[in-house]
Design a protein around this motif. Structure first.
Motif, PDB file in Angstrom:
ATOM      1  N   ALA A  29     -27.742 -10.142  15.762  1.00 58.88           N
ATOM      2  CA  ALA A  29     -27.038 -11.311  15.210  1.00 58.88           C
ATOM      3  C   ALA A  29     -25.769 -10.868  14.492  1.00 58.88           C
ATOM      4  O   ALA A  29     -24.704 -11.476  14.635  1.00 58.88           O
ATOM      5  N   TRP A  30     -25.898  -9.801  13.741  1.00 60.38           N
ATOM      6  CA  TRP A  30     -24.741  -9.266  12.996  1.00 60.38           C
ATOM      7  C   TRP A  30     -23.649  -8.818  13.952  1.00 60.38           C
ATOM      8  O   TRP A  30     -22.464  -9.080  13.761  1.00 60.38           O
ATOM      9  N   GLY A  37     -16.682  -3.625  16.146  1.00 60.73           N
ATOM     10  CA  GLY A  37     -15.936  -3.058  15.007  1.00 60.73           C
ATOM     11  C   GLY A  37     -16.704  -3.282  13.712  1.00 60.73           C
ATOM     12  O   GLY A  37     -16.786  -2.388  12.859  1.00 60.73           O
ATOM     13  N   GLY A  38     -17.259  -4.452  13.560  1.00 63.92           N
ATOM     14  CA  GLY A  38     -18.027  -4.772  12.352  1.00 63.92           C
ATOM     15  C   GLY A  38     -19.250  -3.887  12.228  1.00 63.92           C
ATOM     16  O   GLY A  38     -19.596  -3.438  11.125  1.00 63.92           O
ATOM     17  N   PHE A  43     -22.194   0.685   9.675  1.00 67.23           N
ATOM     18  CA  PHE A  43     -22.889   1.971   9.667  1.00 67.23           C
ATOM     19  C   PHE A  43     -22.106   3.064   8.913  1.00 67.23           C
ATOM     20  O   PHE A  43     -22.679   4.014   8.407  1.00 67.23           O
ATOM     21  N   LEU A  44     -20.791   2.893   8.893  1.00 70.86           N
ATOM     22  CA  LEU A  44     -19.980   3.904   8.187  1.00 70.86           C
ATOM     23  C   LEU A  44     -19.939   3.673   6.678  1.00 70.86           C
ATOM     24  O   LEU A  44     -19.657   4.592   5.899  1.00 70.86           O
ATOM     25  N   ALA A  45     -20.221   2.432   6.269  1.00 72.41           N
ATOM     26  CA  ALA A  45     -20.040   2.056   4.864  1.00 72.41           C
ATOM     27  C   ALA A  45     -20.756   2.980   3.867  1.00 72.41           C
ATOM     28  O   ALA A  45     -20.137   3.408   2.877  1.00 72.41           O
TER      29      ALA A  45
END
Lengths: 337, 425
Positions: A29-30, A37-38, A43-45
């Motif tokens: 869903a995300w 890109g989101g 995952f990088l955050a």
């Protein structure tokens, strides 16, 4: 036996599969809401957050410190002085003569560090190469010898410094041996030349195993058939080294040189324990200068220490960019081979 | 917000490095370093305090002297740190000390017995009670009597000069084949007594540092010359850069030098480590042209103003500063007391079987009468640290052949001026 293994594997994987199924729907869903890109950002955050807190934020704070004066430690208590510390550090009439500089200790540290980098990196690369070549041969107890050369890498730099101080001090092991052999004891650590040589030598001893290992990995990746072909052609060993080994080892050699360069610029702990920066200032390196000014002197100057560390950081950034650039070129070459 | 963040980060760094966590409610943490046996003595005394005061848990953190010198300041600047600390950097950090006046039973007792040294450890013009000196120290020399006897060299007399001592020790060095004749600790504090003995004055009329004068220059030149001649131990002074402290006690203990200039705090250390290996004597300070001055100083126990338990801190400090405890601490540690009542009543029975100890302590008491006014002013002078640092850094460079003496004097003045200018910002 095979089915037992499969069953154990399935049992162990079950919780992971269940967890994956649980988060699968929200993630899908995300992804549909934010695109790929989101998802990458998501995952990088965590990594970026850790990098931001522990690297970027201190870097910015350090830069701000370098623009402030006084001896207070709290940033809000420190007056803004602009580029005063940078002006002080760079104020020289002749950059080759530290005595002509306003902050002579900084330029002595710069000169010592530059000389150390050239000598230590040059010699260490040669020693690491020779070590790797020897360890790559069919020696008896080869694994043992590899472990022996790698062992110093596992030691704490403070332990390295203390061991060598014990060996090189006036009443040390080396002088005892010299005396037993009928020679005159030498006070190694109070002689400018020998103290610097000891700093270089000890640093090489402590780190060469790591770099030899990188080169050894490179040597083992060179196809054997090239050497066999050279042998069949009757090529001399020296020519084999220059024409086959060295060119094919170049990517590893480059990694070794750049990593050693970066590490040499940051030299501190083992030399600090070994010589304390002496005799006089002959083994005073940049990191020790920063430490002394910022933390160890009786009246500290955190702003000046921060400015010096920013300048040193700039040098390291340049070295890292060179490394990245060369790595990129090498990988380009490797792709075409 | 920014201040809070920086404070937390700095405190975490310093506390992590020192391995000390702030005390909980009911706890009183004491940061303590030891030169000799005082760590064991104070722990014993604190154990008794806790038995008598079961509600207060005193935690003694025994740390290296370097931790107190380098990390305590960071903790304090962050508004953190222990509740009580034993410090020697008394004046520079004075803003962080707790005013004990409202927390001790009888402030007048404190003022009467420790008041002479309060100015050493409180900001100029302040009237707070910051703590008390756990010991008064005085710089001075020690001679290896056995080596002098073996060499057939007579110990120089009471009014002997630095030249006399250097000469006599050099004869012992030659006779006994020692690596050096004598050594002075690598410290600006240690050479300030000798400097003053040659007429040096560090303090200008306005209270700021005065330029390096002939007194400093005279002794600096002697020290450099003695080092070049191999009389003064090169290793101690030349083996480090900057203002790093190096003691030469081990060289003396191992009978590698005939004469050692340090201070009264070494007595317990020398007695413990030398034992009956050789005889040694304290000599007081050799003379210069202006006098035979040592430099007084010492370590103080101070309350930290960021403590969460000031009342408990007051009780601990009251106990430790009480007359019987000061007397016991003095007798067991072989330190010179600062407590006026203890000194006035006399009868201090130093606990040592070593015959060298009592003679050494008496010699230091005697030598305290030789302190010149210019030396007596230094412990309470806030720029003393800047002066000491510049002296060590630059004289070492001369000894290593990096600077001439004239260049060193000029650099000393610049270093001191720079540090004072920074500190005044």
């Amino acid at each position: 036996m095979g089915s037992l293994k499969r069953n154990i594997g399935a049992a162990l994987a079950a919780p992971v599969t269940a967890a994956a199924a649980l988060i699968d729907k929200p993630l899908r869903a995300w992804q549909s809401a934010t695109g790929t890109g989101g998802m990458a950002t998501f995952f990088l955050a965590p990594n970026m957050l850790i990098f931001g807190i522990f690297v970027l934020f201190p870097l910015v704070v350090n830069f701000v410190y370098s623009m402030t004066g006084g001896t207070a430690l709290f940033l809000p208590d420190r007056p803004f002085v602009g580029a005063e510390h940078y002006e002080r550090l760079l104020d020289c009439t002749d950059y080759t003569d530290p005595r002509s500089c306003k902050d002579d200790q900084f330029w002595i540290a710069v000169r010592n560090t530059a000389l150390f980098v050239v000598l230590q990196v040059g010699l260490m690369t040669v020693v690491a190469m020779i070590t790797a070549l020897i360890l790559n041969r069919d020696l008896r107890a080869r694994s043992f010898w590899r472990a022996v050369f790698f062992f110093p890498v596992l030691l704490s730099p403070v332990v390295v410094g203390l061991i060598w101080r014990w060996i090189l001090q006036r009443e040390g092991l080396l002088n005892f041996m010299l005396y037993e052999l009928g020679g005159e004891p030498v006070v190694w650590l109070t002689d400018r030349f020998w103290a610097f040589a000891a700093a270089v030598g000890v640093s090489i001893w402590a780190h060469v195993g790591f770099y030899a290992l990188i080169l050894l990995a490179g040597l083992q990746a060179i196809p054997r058939d090239l050497y066999e072909a050279a042998e069949m052609d009757g090529t001399r060993p020296g020519r084999v080294f220059w024409r086959i080994t060295l060119p094919l080892l170049a990517p590893n050699l480059l990694v070794v040189i750049v990593l050693a360069l970066i590490r040499a610029v940051q030299i501190f702990d083992e030399v600090y324990v070994l010589t304390g920066g002496g005799p006089g200032t002959s083994t005073l390196f940049l990191t020790q200068y920063i430490y002394e000014v910022g933390f160890a002197s009786l009246l500290r100057n955190p702003g000046l220490a921060a400015a010096a560390s920013i300048l040193m950081g700039a040098v390291l950034v340049v070295l890292t960019l060179i490394q990245l650039n060369l790595s990129r070129r090498n990988s380009g070459k490797g792709g075409g081979r | 917000m920014m201040k809070k963040l920086t404070a937390t980060a700095l405190a975490a760094l310093a506390i992590g490095a020192a391995g000390i966590v702030p005390g909980q409610a009911g706890d009183v943490r004491v940061m303590w370093y030891s030169d000799g046996v005082e760590g064991e003595v104070i722990q014993d005394i604190l154990n008794r305090f806790m038995q008598e005061n079961p509600g207060i848990n005193v935690i003694l953190d025994n740390v290296a002297y370097k931790v107190v010198q380098e990390q305590l300041q960071i903790q304090l600047e962050a508004g953190q740190g222990p509740d009580i600390a034993r410090v020697t950097n008394l004046k520079a950090l004075a803003d962080h000390w707790l005013d004990l006046t409202p927390y001790v039973k009888d402030p007048d007792y404190w003022r009467a017995n420790f008041g002479d040294q309060f100015d050493w450890m409180r900001p100029d013009g302040s009237s707070i009670i910051p703590g008390f000196m756990t010991q008064i120290t005085l710089t001075g020399g020690f001679a290896n009597k056995t080596l002098f006897e073996q060499a057939g060299v007579e110990l120089p007399g009471p009014k002997a000069t630095w030249d006399d001592w250097a000469e006599a020790a050099a004869k012992v060095q030659a006779s006994q084949q020692l690596p050096a004749a004598f050594a002075i600790d690598r410290s600006g504090h240690r050479i300030s007594g000798p400097n003053v003995s040659y007429g040096a004055n560090y303090i200008a009329a306005n209270g700021d540092p005065a330029p390096v004068d002939d007194g400093v220059k005279t002794f600096a030149k002697k020290l450099v010359d003695w080092t070049a001649e191999g009389k003064h131990s090169k290793e101690v002074w030349v083996s480090a850069a900057g203002s790093t402290y190096r003691a030469a006690a081990d060289d003396f203990i191992n009978a590698q030098i005939a004469y050692y200039y340090s201070g009264s705090w070494q007595i317990a250390n020398l007695s413990t480590k030398i034992g009956d290996a050789f005889d040694w004597v304290a000599t007081g300070s050799p003379c210069g042209t202006a006098g035979c001055s040592g430099l007084a100083g010492g370590a103080a126990l101070v309350g930290i103003k960021y403590t969460k338990n000031p009342e408990d801190v007051g009780k601990v400090m009251d106990y430790l500063a009480s007359e019987p405890i000061v007397k016991e601490f003095t007798e067991r540690t072989l330190f010179l007391p600062a407590h006026k009542g203890v000194i006035a009543k006399g009868g201090i029975d130093f606990k040592s079987d070593d015959p060298n100890v009592k003679a050494a302590l008496n010699k230091f008491v005697e030598a305290s009468g030789e302190i010149l006014p210019n030396a007596a002013a230094l412990p309470a002078w806030k720029w003393a640290s800047a002066y000491y640092g510049a002296l060590v850094t630059r004289i070492s460079q001369v000894m290593a052949g990096e600077l001439s003496l004239e260049e060193a004097y000029q650099r000393m003045d610049e270093d001191i001026a720079d540090q004072v200018a920074q500190a005044k910002k």
